[in-house]
Design an enzyme around this catalytic site. Structure first.
Site, PDB file in Angstrom:
ATOM      1  CD  GLU A  60      -8.270  -3.905  -1.156  1.00 13.71           C
ATOM      2  OE1 GLU A  60      -7.183  -3.382  -1.495  1.00 13.71           O
ATOM      3  OE2 GLU A  60      -8.346  -4.837  -0.332  1.00 13.71           O
TER       4      GLU A  60
ATOM      5  CG  HIS B  88      -2.013  -1.080   1.108  1.00 13.45           C
ATOM      6  ND1 HIS B  88      -2.421  -1.659  -0.087  1.00 13.45           N
ATOM      7  CD2 HIS B  88      -2.738  -1.692   2.085  1.00 13.45           C
ATOM      8  CE1 HIS B  88      -3.354  -2.565   0.169  1.00 13.45           C
ATOM      9  NE2 HIS B  88      -3.565  -2.607   1.468  1.00 13.45           N
TER      10      HIS B  88
ATOM     11  CG  HIS C 122      -8.201  -1.074   1.853  1.00 17.18           C
ATOM     12  ND1 HIS C 122      -8.844  -1.710   2.888  1.00 17.18           N
ATOM     13  CD2 HIS C 122      -7.140  -1.852   1.535  1.00 17.18           C
ATOM     14  CE1 HIS C 122      -8.183  -2.820   3.198  1.00 17.18           C
ATOM     15  NE2 HIS C 122      -7.147  -2.933   2.384  1.00 17.18           N
TER      16      HIS C 122
END
Length: 332
Positions: A297, A101, A172
């Protein structure tokens, strides 16, 4: 339409939050992580996304809840990836082993700027500096949330860079449509015939594998979790691409509600929330536990730079990264 101060960080940053309303839906989006903090449908007494009514959990136990994460969402093995003939070493912020991420100061964990807003839309901007978490190039990102007359929430994300870099952004949110403590009442359909098998560190192994005959077969609606499920669900699904820019990705159902997700992206990472433990109360006044919500996602495939046959995530100067995803909740 309201825009208000949600919090002030210990570093002195002002976190703003905007309330959007159109049709039957209301969304609250904050500058921290360009995060969808709350999403509601008229007549339903609970939020459809997990989150907190106060800010502090978003810096700790709820770091990814509703955030826009990147600059490279998902995982890159060993934090190493080839770029223009060289190897880039990224921050390994997952157990000192994996880049995930976009690093510990990726775009989901910092404060964006509120560039503009109206009753039905809000635009947030941020520039991730050259060298952030090891990524080259200054990456300028824009995220616009908008609600249409049907109450569907569309998120458009664009990005430009001044040097070759990686760009793979993902929204997310954890979804829970019936407001119960687990996903037991939910079923899911995914518009994918194949998925990416992963190793023990959740790194993809080889090319797409057929979902047929596996626990990853969501071509027909089925329960997200069952007692016999093994392994847990935290995988990329390789979406069918029918030739149009926006294509179906997923349908989630529970109670009398249905969430339909369409996207421009080739992949859909789905995480069953098996490891959730918020410790602090969420929107319903109690902590979220395992399977409290499902993360769905849209994104490009994980670890793409290390797999030349995957859809790639390199962004060069003069190019524009663009992702559009639409989240539409209706009654069934």
């Amino acid at each position: 339409m309201t825009a208000e101060i949600f919090a002030t960080t210990p570093e002195g940053d002002t976190v703003e939050i905007v309330t959007l309303q159109n049709g039957p839906a209301t969304a609250r989006v904050m500058t921290w992580g360009a995060t969808l903090q709350d999403f509601r449908l008229d007549g339903t007494p609970h939020s459809l996304v997990l989150g907190s009514p106060v800010f502090e959990p978003y810096r700790s136990r709820m770091r990814n809840y509703g955030a826009v994460v990147g600059r490279a969402a998902n995982r890159i093995a060993g934090g190493r990836a080839p770029l223009n003939g060289a190897t880039v070493q990224l921050e390994t912020n997952e157990a000192g082993r994996t880049a995930i991420h976009g690093g510990s100061d990726g775009c989901g964990y910092v404060n964006w700027s509120l560039a503009s807003h109206s009753e039905t839309s809000a635009t947030f901007t941020i520039t991730l500096a050259d060298g952030q978490a090891g990524y080259p190039g200054n990456l300028a990102l824009t995220a616009t949330y908008s609600l249409d007359d049907e109450g569907a929430l569309t998120l458009e994300i664009t990005g430009t860079t001044d040097a070759p870099t990686f760009c793979n952004i993902a929204h997310h949110s954890y979804w829970n449509l019936d407001g119960t403590p687990t996903l037991g009442g939910h079923t899911m359909h995914i518009d994918a015939d194949s998925y990416l098998a992963v190793d023990e560190h959740k790194i993809p192994q080889g090319g797409p594998q057929p979902v047929a005959g596996t626990r990853f077969d969501f071509r027909q609606p089925r329960a997200i979790t069952t007692p016999q499920d093994d392994p847990k669900l935290d995988h990329n699904f390789c979406l069918r691409l029918p030739g149009t820019e926006m294509h179906p990705a997923c349908t989630l159902r529970a109670g009398d509600l249905q969430l339909e997700i369409d996207t421009t992206e080739p992949g859909l990472q789905v995480y069953d929330g098996s490891g959730l433990n918020s410790e602090v109360p969420g929107h319903g006044g109690v902590p979220y536990g395992p399977h409290g919500g499902v993360a769905i996602e849209p994104q490009k495939w994980p670890d793409a730079p290390n797999h030349p046959d995957y859809p790639q995530i390199t962004l060069n100067p003069g190019e524009t990264y663009r992702q559009v995803s639409r989240f539409h909740v209706t009654r069934i």
